[in-house]
Enzyme design. Structure first.
Site, PDB file in Angstrom:
ATOM      1  N   THR A 240       9.227  90.432-153.823  1.00  0.00           N
ATOM      2  CA  THR A 240      10.244  88.664-154.339  1.00  0.00           C
ATOM      3  C   THR A 240       9.195  87.610-154.777  1.00  0.00           C
ATOM      4  OG1 THR A 240       9.054  88.713-151.681  1.00  0.00           O
ATOM      5  CG2 THR A 240      11.068  89.677-151.772  1.00  0.00           C
ATOM      6  N   GLY A 241       8.016  87.857-154.746  1.00  0.00           N
ATOM      7  CA  GLY A 241       7.010  86.814-155.096  1.00  0.00           C
ATOM      8  C   GLY A 241       6.743  85.904-153.622  1.00  0.00           C
TER       9      GLY A 241
ATOM     10  N   ASP B 176       0.951  93.722-156.013  1.00  0.00           N
ATOM     11  CA  ASP B 176       0.692  94.674-154.833  1.00  0.00           C
ATOM     12  C   ASP B 176       1.407  96.155-155.526  1.00  0.00           C
ATOM     13  OD1 ASP B 176       3.338  93.923-154.847  1.00  0.00           O
ATOM     14  OD2 ASP B 176       3.657  93.623-152.712  1.00  0.00           O
TER      15      ASP B 176
ATOM     16  N   HIS C  66       5.920  68.169-162.746  1.00  0.00           N
ATOM     17  CA  HIS C  66       6.404  67.709-161.413  1.00  0.00           C
ATOM     18  C   HIS C  66       4.686  67.440-160.141  1.00  0.00           C
ATOM     19  CE1 HIS C  66      10.535  64.904-161.719  1.00  0.00           C
ATOM     20  NE2 HIS C  66       9.533  64.451-163.437  1.00  0.00           N
TER      21      HIS C  66
ATOM     22  N   CYS D 158       4.681  90.418-156.141  1.00  0.00           N
ATOM     23  CA  CYS D 158       5.237  91.443-155.283  1.00  0.00           C
ATOM     24  C   CYS D 158       6.772  91.413-155.201  1.00  0.00           C
ATOM     25  CB  CYS D 158       4.689  91.001-154.103  1.00  0.00           C
ATOM     26  SG  CYS D 158       5.320  89.227-153.590  1.00  0.00           S
TER      27      CYS D 158
ATOM     28  N   GLY E  59       6.162  86.107-150.580  1.00  0.00           N
ATOM     29  CA  GLY E  59       4.613  86.561-149.181  1.00  0.00           C
ATOM     30  C   GLY E  59       3.278  86.104-150.595  1.00  0.00           C
ATOM     31  N   MET E  60       3.503  86.441-151.648  1.00  0.00           N
ATOM     32  CA  MET E  60       2.155  85.185-152.173  1.00  0.00           C
ATOM     33  C   MET E  60       1.966  84.462-152.229  1.00  0.00           C
ATOM     34  SD  MET E  60       0.237  88.424-153.863  1.00  0.00           S
ATOM     35  CE  MET E  60       0.265  89.880-154.722  1.00  0.00           C
TER      36      MET E  60
ATOM     37  N   ARG F 175       3.426  58.841-162.098  1.00  0.00           N
ATOM     38  CA  ARG F 175       3.586  58.526-160.778  1.00  0.00           C
ATOM     39  C   ARG F 175       3.975  60.265-159.252  1.00  0.00           C
ATOM     40  NH1 ARG F 175       8.283  59.675-163.276  1.00  0.00           N
ATOM     41  NH2 ARG F 175      10.170  61.013-162.228  1.00  0.00           N
ATOM     42  N   HIS F 176       3.329  60.438-160.660  1.00  0.00           N
ATOM     43  CA  HIS F 176       3.339  61.904-159.341  1.00  0.00           C
ATOM     44  C   HIS F 176       2.135  62.674-158.976  1.00  0.00           C
ATOM     45  CE1 HIS F 176       7.152  63.139-161.162  1.00  0.00           C
ATOM     46  NE2 HIS F 176       7.272  62.830-162.194  1.00  0.00           N
TER      47      HIS F 176
END
Ligand code: RB5
Length: 149
Positions: free
Chosen positions: A73-74, A13, A104, A71, A76-77, A138-139
Site C-alpha cells: 500500500t505504501g 518488501d 511545499h 510495499c 507501512g513504509m 515561506r514553506h
C-alpha cells in the site's frame, strides 16, 4: 533524462517487489544513480519495517538524496520512514500530490503501493517526485517546525 543526476535508493518488501524493479529500470534509464537495497527475492516474505528503516537511515545520514519505498500500500513504509529525523516520506497515488510533496513539503522519500497504482501511473508519480523543485521561501519556516525539539 533528468536535468541533474540524483542519488536514489530503492527498497521494497515482497509485496512491492515487481513495482520496485520496474521503477528501478525507469530511474536508471532517466540517468539516476540507483542503489537497490532489496528485497531481491519476492518469494521470501519480508517485513516492511526492515527495509524502510535501512533506506530512511541512509537518507537521514545523507548517503542518498532521495528514496523510493514500495510495499503493498505504501502506508507501512511511510509510517516507518517518518520515524527518522530529517526524513519526509509521503504515501500518495496522484500526480498533483507528488508535485506538491516536493514544492511545499520538500519530501525526500516517496512511498508507493503496488496494490494501489499501476506501473504507468507509478512512473509518472516517481518522475514528478524527481522533477519538481522545492519552493522553499515561506514553506521553510513551516518545515522547521516539523522536527521535534
Ligand atoms: C504485506 O502484506 C503488506 O502488509 C505490506 O506490504 C504493506 O502494505 C504494509 O503497509
Amino acid at each position: 533524462m533528468l536535468e541533474r543526476s540524483l542519488s536514489l535508493a530503492v527498497a521494497s518488501d515482497h509485496a512491492g517487489f515487481r513495482l520496485k524493479e520496474a521503477l528501478t529500470e525507469s530511474a536508471r534509464h532517466w540517468g539516476l544513480e540507483v542503489t537497490d537495497l532489496g528485497v531481491h527475492d519476492p518469494a521470501v516474505s519480508a517485513d516492511y519495517p526492515d527495509l524502510a528503516h535501512e533506506l530512511a537511515g541512509g537518507v537521514a545520514e545523507g548517503r542518498f538524496e532521495r528514496g523510493l519505498l514500495v510495499c503493498g500500500t505504501g502506508l507501512g513504509m511511510s509510517i516507518v520512514a517518518n520515524r527518522h529525523r530529517g526524513v519526509r516520506a509521503v504515501a500518495l497515488s496522484n500526480v498533483y500530490s507528488a508535485r506538491m510533496s516536493r514544492a511545499h513539503n520538500n519530501a525526500n522519500v516517496l512511498c508507493l503501493g503496488e496494490r494501489v497504482v499501476g506501473v504507468g501511473l507509478a512512473r509518472e508519480l516517481l518522475r514528478a517526485f524527481l522533477d519538481e523543485p522545492y519552493l522553499a521561501g515561506r514553506h521553510q519556516g513551516r518545515l522547521d517546525k516539523v522536527e521535534p525539539g
